[in-house]
Design an enzyme around this catalytic site. Structure first.
Site, PDB file in Angstrom:
ATOM      1  N   CYS A   1      -6.542   0.141 -10.347  1.00 48.35           N
ATOM      2  CA  CYS A   1      -5.782  -1.037 -10.764  1.00 48.35           C
ATOM      3  C   CYS A   1      -6.732  -2.034 -11.423  1.00 48.35           C
ATOM      4  O   CYS A   1      -7.772  -2.372 -10.851  1.00 48.35           O
ATOM      5  CB  CYS A   1      -5.120  -1.657  -9.542  1.00 48.35           C
ATOM      6  SG  CYS A   1      -4.457  -3.269  -9.875  1.00 48.35           S
TER       7      CYS A   1
ATOM      8  N   HIS B   1      -7.808   4.356   4.736  1.00 46.14           N
ATOM      9  CA  HIS B   1      -7.141   3.210   4.104  1.00 46.14           C
ATOM     10  C   HIS B   1      -5.637   3.497   4.014  1.00 46.14           C
ATOM     11  O   HIS B   1      -5.236   4.606   3.638  1.00 46.14           O
ATOM     12  CB  HIS B   1      -7.722   2.968   2.703  1.00 46.14           C
ATOM     13  CG  HIS B   1      -7.259   1.678   2.099  1.00 46.14           C
ATOM     14  ND1 HIS B   1      -6.023   1.538   1.510  1.00 46.14           N
ATOM     15  CD2 HIS B   1      -7.858   0.461   2.020  1.00 46.14           C
ATOM     16  CE1 HIS B   1      -5.881   0.290   1.083  1.00 46.14           C
ATOM     17  NE2 HIS B   1      -6.982  -0.381   1.383  1.00 46.14           N
TER      18      HIS B   1
ATOM     19  N   HIS C   1       0.816  -1.222   0.000  1.00 48.71           N
ATOM     20  CA  HIS C   1       0.000   0.000   0.000  1.00 48.71           C
ATOM     21  C   HIS C   1       0.847   1.268   0.000  1.00 48.71           C
ATOM     22  O   HIS C   1       0.360   2.342  -0.316  1.00 48.71           O
ATOM     23  CB  HIS C   1      -0.865   0.058   1.268  1.00 48.71           C
ATOM     24  CG  HIS C   1      -1.914  -0.987   1.322  1.00 48.71           C
ATOM     25  ND1 HIS C   1      -2.707  -1.297   0.259  1.00 48.71           N
ATOM     26  CD2 HIS C   1      -2.333  -1.781   2.342  1.00 48.71           C
ATOM     27  CE1 HIS C   1      -3.559  -2.248   0.612  1.00 48.71           C
ATOM     28  NE2 HIS C   1      -3.345  -2.565   1.864  1.00 48.71           N
TER      29      HIS C   1
ATOM     30  N   CYS D   1       3.627  -1.336  -4.134  1.00 50.18           N
ATOM     31  CA  CYS D   1       3.252  -1.840  -5.459  1.00 50.18           C
ATOM     32  C   CYS D   1       3.570  -0.782  -6.520  1.00 50.18           C
ATOM     33  O   CYS D   1       3.251   0.401  -6.339  1.00 50.18           O
ATOM     34  CB  CYS D   1       1.764  -2.157  -5.467  1.00 50.18           C
ATOM     35  SG  CYS D   1       1.172  -2.562  -7.110  1.00 50.18           S
TER      36      CYS D   1
ATOM     37  N   GLU E   1      -3.350   2.866   1.938  1.00 51.67           N
ATOM     38  CA  GLU E   1      -2.841   3.387   0.658  1.00 51.67           C
ATOM     39  C   GLU E   1      -3.108   4.894   0.561  1.00 51.67           C
ATOM     40  O   GLU E   1      -2.231   5.673   0.160  1.00 51.67           O
ATOM     41  CB  GLU E   1      -3.524   2.660  -0.506  1.00 51.67           C
ATOM     42  CG  GLU E   1      -3.066   3.172  -1.865  1.00 51.67           C
ATOM     43  CD  GLU E   1      -3.904   2.631  -3.013  1.00 51.67           C
ATOM     44  OE1 GLU E   1      -4.295   1.449  -2.969  1.00 51.67           O
ATOM     45  OE2 GLU E   1      -4.179   3.402  -3.949  1.00 51.67           O
TER      46      GLU E   1
ATOM     47  N   SER F   1     -10.041  -8.160   5.060  1.00 51.96           N
ATOM     48  CA  SER F   1      -9.535  -7.677   3.769  1.00 51.96           C
ATOM     49  C   SER F   1     -10.649  -6.986   2.989  1.00 51.96           C
ATOM     50  O   SER F   1     -11.659  -7.606   2.634  1.00 51.96           O
ATOM     51  CB  SER F   1      -8.979  -8.869   2.974  1.00 51.96           C
ATOM     52  OG  SER F   1      -9.014  -8.591   1.599  1.00 51.96           O
TER      53      SER F   1
ATOM     54  N   ASN G   1     -10.752  -5.826  -0.112  1.00 52.03           N
ATOM     55  CA  ASN G   1     -11.035  -6.277  -1.485  1.00 52.03           C
ATOM     56  C   ASN G   1     -11.748  -7.625  -1.482  1.00 52.03           C
ATOM     57  O   ASN G   1     -12.561  -7.902  -2.346  1.00 52.03           O
ATOM     58  CB  ASN G   1      -9.757  -6.270  -2.331  1.00 52.03           C
ATOM     59  CG  ASN G   1      -8.907  -7.490  -2.112  1.00 52.03           C
ATOM     60  OD1 ASN G   1      -9.165  -8.535  -2.681  1.00 52.03           O
ATOM     61  ND2 ASN G   1      -7.903  -7.375  -1.254  1.00 52.03           N
TER      62      ASN G   1
HETATM   63  S1  SF4 Z   1      -4.561  -4.358  -6.127  1.00 52.72           S
HETATM   64 FE1  SF4 Z   1      -3.346  -3.525  -7.822  1.00 52.72          FE
HETATM   65  S2  SF4 Z   1      -2.471  -1.655  -7.008  1.00 52.72           S
HETATM   66 FE2  SF4 Z   1      -3.161  -2.802  -5.244  1.00 52.72          FE
HETATM   67  S3  SF4 Z   1      -1.372  -3.984  -4.640  1.00 52.72           S
HETATM   68 FE3  SF4 Z   1      -2.526  -5.276  -6.028  1.00 52.72          FE
HETATM   69  S4  SF4 Z   1      -1.616  -4.913  -8.060  1.00 52.72           S
HETATM   70 FE4  SF4 Z   1      -0.975  -3.241  -6.713  1.00 52.72          FE
END
Ligand code: SF4
Length: 569
Positions: A189, A123, A73, A95, A125, A217, A219
């Site tokens: 992304c 968050h 992040h 990343c 990030e 998590s 996501n």
């Molecule tokens: S979701 Fe995309 S931006 Fe986030 S860590 Fe994974 S590859 Fe990188």
């Protein structure tokens, strides 16, 4: 029952890179290793890191020592500086896609622009991104918040990389209408979107969906929400133990996906246990699968493959292999593979959890199998003569010594104490050993032409090398955790696949050369074996829908194909 695993399931590029970097640091350095904050939101991975003495640093001490890894992040630049000032060596595993957003913000902030970040200000990030905005950063999670912001003279607009695409399109449309001078950047992304689109498609053609990943998590939670919105019965589990199988009883097909922070071994474990639990509903095929499992897990299929490859190698040399050579190869491979699996239970916990459980539960019985196979092979080699007995005995000892300190650790010095410590040694040694037992021993015993013996050796070695290197690719995550240095860890997956492809092309030429040499053109059919392996590699690169265990069954079955071709030509 059909189980489809989403090809986007599991670590995204950024998370895989960060996990690889922290494990590589731990495997190569004796210094204390820390991650700044939790590396990822997955309890099993965090537990694994703790077990490897990789601890978590939640705040920056005044003084410290060791290596600190900045997670995918990213962090505000002042945190990175503070870590270095405290005395840590900082490894930045942010990343590259997040770094791109940091660079955009930094560039415009230097020119005095305001930064508008479409994302959650809590968050990690976004916290990191705000650090690049020179105190003029603003976060927005709703259209109303955007409209309420002052109209800046100059502003750059970016999105948190995991932001909802549709929402960001609306934001951009609003900006074009109300603040056309704002600089807009597409920073979402593709990984998240692809994962969500894939599960939407899979949910339409399957009866149930399982989403695997940490409950913390973000996501994974969003992925579970997307699955739920499709209307197909879906469940979000952190580990397979939470699964309620009764809810899947009526499903004929199940799709499994996983969040960006879910490691492969949890996905594999889920697939294996779901598939196993639902076998009861198919008494006949279920029993066949049970038998196949045992044959694969105990390496009987591979050992049979070694026997068949011996017949194939004999055909390449223009002869008929005697059964005794095939049996020697079979017993040798069986004993070495079982010994290897007994020694790698730890790595298997992460690569093949079901095999690790099987070997833990039946260790004495399996050691007995390895010793019995080894003695049988030695006895048969003895019937050929003392030289052959000595040859097989030396190779067996080499196999047993592979994981044992040859240079005692107290002598210090080099990091190479075991044969295993030589990077990539396993793949090369396995291939060479198979080459010797399947082609060189029969060639010497029968006094075959040296050139033909060499061609057969290269053919067998090439096939086994390709199969072993491909197995290493499938096992790369667990091998890295166990600190192994296999070819994919040294070269990366892309280069290893390239090496395998060239090896297989070279291997496919061998039967053709042999066919011309012995003037028996049917021998060229043997090129079908490496040719089919090449097709499997292509299938793996194009589409990863096949589970790794299926790839393994197919690869191992191809050695049997060599025996079948030998019988037919
Ligand atoms: S979701 Fe995309 S931006 Fe986030 S860590 Fe994974 S590859 Fe990188």
């Amino acid at each position: 029952m059909k189980i489809s695993v989403a090809k986007t399931a599991g670590f995204c590029m950024g998370v895989r890179r960060a996990v690889d970097m922290v494990l590589d640091a731990a495997n190569k350095s004796d210094a204390p290793i820390f991650t700044y904050g939790p590396l990822i939101h997955n309890p099993q991975v965090l537990e694994m890191l703790e077990s490897k003495q990789i601890h978590r640093l939640d705040s920056i001490p005044v003084k410290g020592e060791g290596i600190v890894l900045v997670r995918a992040h990213g962090v505000p630049p002042e945190d990175e500086r503070a870590l270095a000032d405290a005395g840590f060596t900082v490894i930045n595993a942010t990343c590259p896609r997040v770094v791109r957003v940091q660079v955009i913000i930094k560039k415009f902030a230097q020119k005095g622009y305001a930064t508008i970040i479409i994302g959650d200000k809590k968050h990690p990030e976004v916290v990191g991104l705000l650090g690049y905005a020179r105190g003029n950063g603003h976060t927005v999670t709703t259209m109303a918040q955007l409209a309420a912001l002052p109209r800046f003279e100059n502003a750059v607009v970016v999105a948190q990389t995991t932001q909802n695409t549709k929402f960001y399109e609306d934001i951009k449309a609003w900006c074009r209408k109300h603040a056309p001078h704002y600089e807009l950047y597409d920073t979402i992304c593709g990984s998240t979107e692809k994962r969500q689109n894939e599960i939407r498609q899979l949910a339409q053609i399957n009866d149930a969906v399982i989403v695997v990943g940490g409950k913390e998590s973000g996501n994974t939670r969003r992925l579970a929400q997307v699955a739920q919105e499709t209307g197909t019965p879906s469940t979000h589990i952190e580990s397979v133990e939470e699964l309620d199988y009764s809810s899947l009883a009526s499903a004929h097909s199940i799709a499994i996906t996983a969040g960006a922070s879910t490691p492969n071994w949890i996905i594999k474990d889920t697939c294996q246990k779901v598939e196993h639990a639902l076998r009861d509903s198919r008494p006949v095929t279920g029993k066949v699968m049970d038998v196949l499992d045992v044959v694969m897990t105990t390496n009987l299929l591979l050992a049979l493959g070694a026997a068949c490859l011996t017949f194939g190698a004999a055909r390449i040399q223009g002869g008929d292999s005697a059964l005794v050579y095939a049996l020697i190869a079979m017993f040798y491979v069986l004993s070495m593979q079982v010994v290897n699996n007994v020694m790698t239970i730890k790595a298997d916990t992460y690569n093949k959890p079901h095999r690790a459980r099987f070997y833990k539960a039946h260790k004495p019985w399996l050691v007995g199998l390895a010793v019995g196979a080894s003695l049988s092979g030695l006895y048969l080699a003895g019937t050929l003569g003392a030289l052959y007995l000595l040859g097989i005995l030396s190779m067996t000892l080499l196999g047993f010594l592979y994981d044992i300190d040859i240079i005692p650790k107290f002598m210090g010095g080099s990091r190479f104490h075991r044969i295993k410590d030589v990077p990539g040694s396993k793949t090369v040694l396995i291939a060479a050993a198979w080459g010797v037992v399947t082609s060189l021993i029969p060639a010497f015993a029968d006094g075959t032409d040296v050139l033909l013996a060499l061609i057969a050796f290269l053919f067998a070695t090439g096939l086994v090398f390709s199969r072993a290197a491909f197995a290493d690719i499938l096992a790369v995550q667990g091998d890295r955790i166990a600190g192994k240095e296999t070819l994919p860890i040294l070269l990366g997956e892309t280069k290893t696949l390239k090496v395998i492809r060239y090896t297989l092309i070279f291997t496919a030429v061998m039967p053709v050369v042999a066919a011309i040499s012995v003037s028996r053109f049917s021998v060229a059919w043997m090129a079908l074996v490496p040719g089919t392996m090449l097709l499997l590699i292509k299938a793996y690169q194009d589409d990863r829908f096949l589970s790794s265990s299926r790839y393994e069954i197919l690869f191992e079955s191809l050695f049997i194909l060599a025996g079948v071709i030998a019988l037919m030509i």
